[in-house]
Design an enzyme around this catalytic site. Structure first.
Site, short mmCIF file in Angstrom:
data_model
loop_
_atom_site.label_atom_id
_atom_site.label_comp_id
_atom_site.label_asym_id
_atom_site.label_seq_id
_atom_site.Cartn_x
_atom_site.Cartn_y
_atom_site.Cartn_z
N ASP A 101 37.17 42.89 37.50
CA ASP A 101 36.47 42.17 38.57
C ASP A 101 37.08 40.80 38.83
OD1 ASP A 101 34.40 40.12 36.88
OD2 ASP A 101 35.08 41.89 35.81
N LYS A 116 31.34 49.32 34.19
CA LYS A 116 30.59 48.08 34.35
C LYS A 116 30.78 47.57 35.78
CE LYS A 116 30.03 43.39 32.68
NZ LYS A 116 30.66 42.29 31.93
N TYR A 145 43.11 39.87 30.74
CA TYR A 145 42.34 38.72 31.24
C TYR A 145 42.86 37.39 30.68
CZ TYR A 145 38.56 35.46 32.08
OH TYR A 145 37.85 34.34 32.46
#
Length: 529
Positions: A304, A376, A269
């Site tokens: 995500d 998640k 990320y």
């Protein structure tokens, strides 16, 4: 959680094994790279474990002063603890705090000890760092005891809700209210830009933009407040923050010391979305995950985010590839399956035909590939238009997929996403949506069986096949660490991040043969003294 996962997709076991084998092959050179380097944040985290805390009058942490001083005189190639504890043995200062204060004014001389002096310094360093690890062990034992006393939430998925006012003293009553309304996990979003600070702010903070600063004192305050609420409600409320950015190892350490339960900690990320140097990120990530493993902290990964910059249908396989890589890196660092909150999201354009069926296929694929992990599941954000009624319906469909596919952690979606910072009333309505769906359809995991070779099974197998193809390309790429080449080429999230660029590169150091760090040694040994 594995007992709820049934083999609904008829995936070829050989394909699943091949995918994991390729992920290991792609990840192994990166692990070797991480093992051969250290960073300023790893060294600062080691000093924090040894007990150094606090900051000067300008709120610059003493660990930064001490690491900078040592690096300026003798470098960090041999590790921070050898010159620091040698200086203490030579009487340069009576303790770490005084040494850091004197080093900040340039009144300490450091050296690289040899022979008996080096052995003595290493012994002292190990003793002091072990105190920090034992403190983390004690906090883990406390968590286990409180869960036994108060109990865990009975339903799955756990309901994950965000609090982020910027003011820790405003966050606390909102977090407690959210827990009373049904939230199982409180996530305190970090202030925008903190990931790019190469220091950890000190003390309780009352100003933050779109979030609250991650500091040790803020962690302590929120954990204490949620402990009170756990006792009141008769269920243990988990606390989440962010171990990412330039201070990933230090924040992970502080989280372990203050008994946080989950940390956002993704292997790529920071590289992709904050332009942090890839080598810096992978080195810091490995140390932070070793701390998380020791502390019993569940990590949440950030796949995500790829779907906010790339198309959720075309790039679905990159999410699977990232999940497999995150799993490999996490397990190599010592994390267990129950600690792998691998991320994915409900981000397909709702205007596409069969969008809901594809969301089901993608969610089931993740559930089948990682049956023991508390996945998640992230709500829609990219295609929220400001129409709150449409947004509320989309969140309901998202919650339904979570119920049907047995997700482990469900982030509460807000109908006002992309419009305003949610009001408390928005949160109440969102929680009502979650409660209705889970109460009405929570048992659908027992009844839902997609037809053999139907749309859902075919779509899931196709995504897995594309993931295997991409992993094959990465592992066939020439170079010392082909994954780094793939990141540089924009394979993930369409972001191109070369290994020789990015923020924090100047904080990366190649280890000397005599490098010593008692923290990494004890973490890998599993010892505490």
């Amino acid at each position: 959680m594995s007992s709820r996962v049934k083999p609904l997709l008829d995936l070829d076991p050989a394909d699943v094994r091949r995918a994991r084998t390729l992920a290991r092959k792609a990840g192994r050179p990166v692990v070797k790279l991480a093992q051969s380097h250290t960073t300023v944040s790893v060294e600062r985290a080691t000093l924090r474990l040894a007990g150094l805390s606090g900051a000067d009058h300008e709120r610059v942490p003493w660990v930064n002063h001490l690491v900078d001083a040592v690096r300026g005189e003798v470098g960090l190639e041999h590790g921070i603890t050898s010159p620091v504890f040698d200086a203490l043995r030579r009487g340069e200062a009576p303790d770490l705090l005084t040494l850091a204060q004197k080093a900040a004014s340039g009144s300490v001389q450091f050296r690289l000890p040899e022979g008996r002096a080096a052995t003595a310094a290493a012994k002292d360093a190990r003793r002091e760092v072990s105190r920090g690890l034992r403190a983390i062990d004690k906090q883990r034992a406390t968590r286990d005891r409180l869960i036994r006393r108060h109990g865990d939430p009975q339903q799955r998925p756990w309901i994950y809700l965000i609090v982020a006012t910027g003011d820790i003293y405003e966050d606390i009553p909102q977090a407690q209210a959210a827990a009373r309304e049904g939230a199982d996990i409180i996530a305190v979003i970090r202030s925008t830009g903190q990931s790019l600070l190469d220091y950890v702010p000190e003390g309780a903070t009352r100003e933050g933009y779109a979030g609250t600063y991650a500091t040790q004192e803020n962690f302590r305050l929120m954990r204490a407040a949620l402990d009170e609420t756990s006792k009141e409600l008769g269920r243990y409320i988990r606390l989440t923050n962010y171990a990412s950015g330039l201070c990933m190892p230090e924040i992970a350490t502080l989280a372990g010391l203050e008994r946080l339960d989950m940390m956002l900690n993704d292997s790529m990320y920071g590289i992709l979305f904050r332009d942090i140097n890839p080598i810096r990120t992978f080195v810091d990530q490995r140390f932070s995950r070793q701390i998380h493993a020791r502390a019993g902290i569940i990590i949440n990964t950030g796949e995500d985010n790829y779907l906010t910059t790339a198309d959720a249908v075309e790039a679905a396989h990159t999410v699977t590839v990232s999940q497999l890589l995150n799993e490999y890196f996490a397990k190599e660092a010592g994390l267990e399956d129950w600690q792998l909150g691998l991320g994915h999201a409900f981000e397909i354009n709702p205007e596409l035909p069969d969008s809901f069926r594809m969301e089901l296929a993608h969610a089931l694929l993740a559930r089948q590939l990682f049956p023991k992990a508390p996945l998640k599941w992230m709500p829609p954000t990219k295609h929220m238009t400001g129409d709150v009624f449409r947004g509320y319906l989309l969140d309901g469909f998202f919650n339904l997929v979570g119920a049907m596919t047995g997700q482990g952690i469900l982030l509460v979606g807000m109908m006002t996403e992309a419009v305003v910072t949610p009001f408390l009333s928005d949160r109440d309505l969102a929680l009502q949506n979650v409660r209705y769906v889970l109460n009405a359809a929570g048992g659908l995991t027992e009844d839902f069986h997609p037809p053999r070779d139907g749309f859902i099974q075919t779509r899931a197998r196709g995504v897995l096949g594309e993931a295997i193809d991409l992993l094959t390309q990465i592992t066939d790429e020439p170079g010392r660490a082909p994954l780094l080449e793939a990141i540089a080429d924009g394979t993930f999230g369409l972001m191109k991040r070369p290994a020789d660029r990015g923020k924090g590169l100047d904080g990366v150091v190649v280890k000397a043969e005599s490098y010593d760090n008692p923290a990494t040694t004890m973490l890998e040994e599993g010892s505490d003294r």
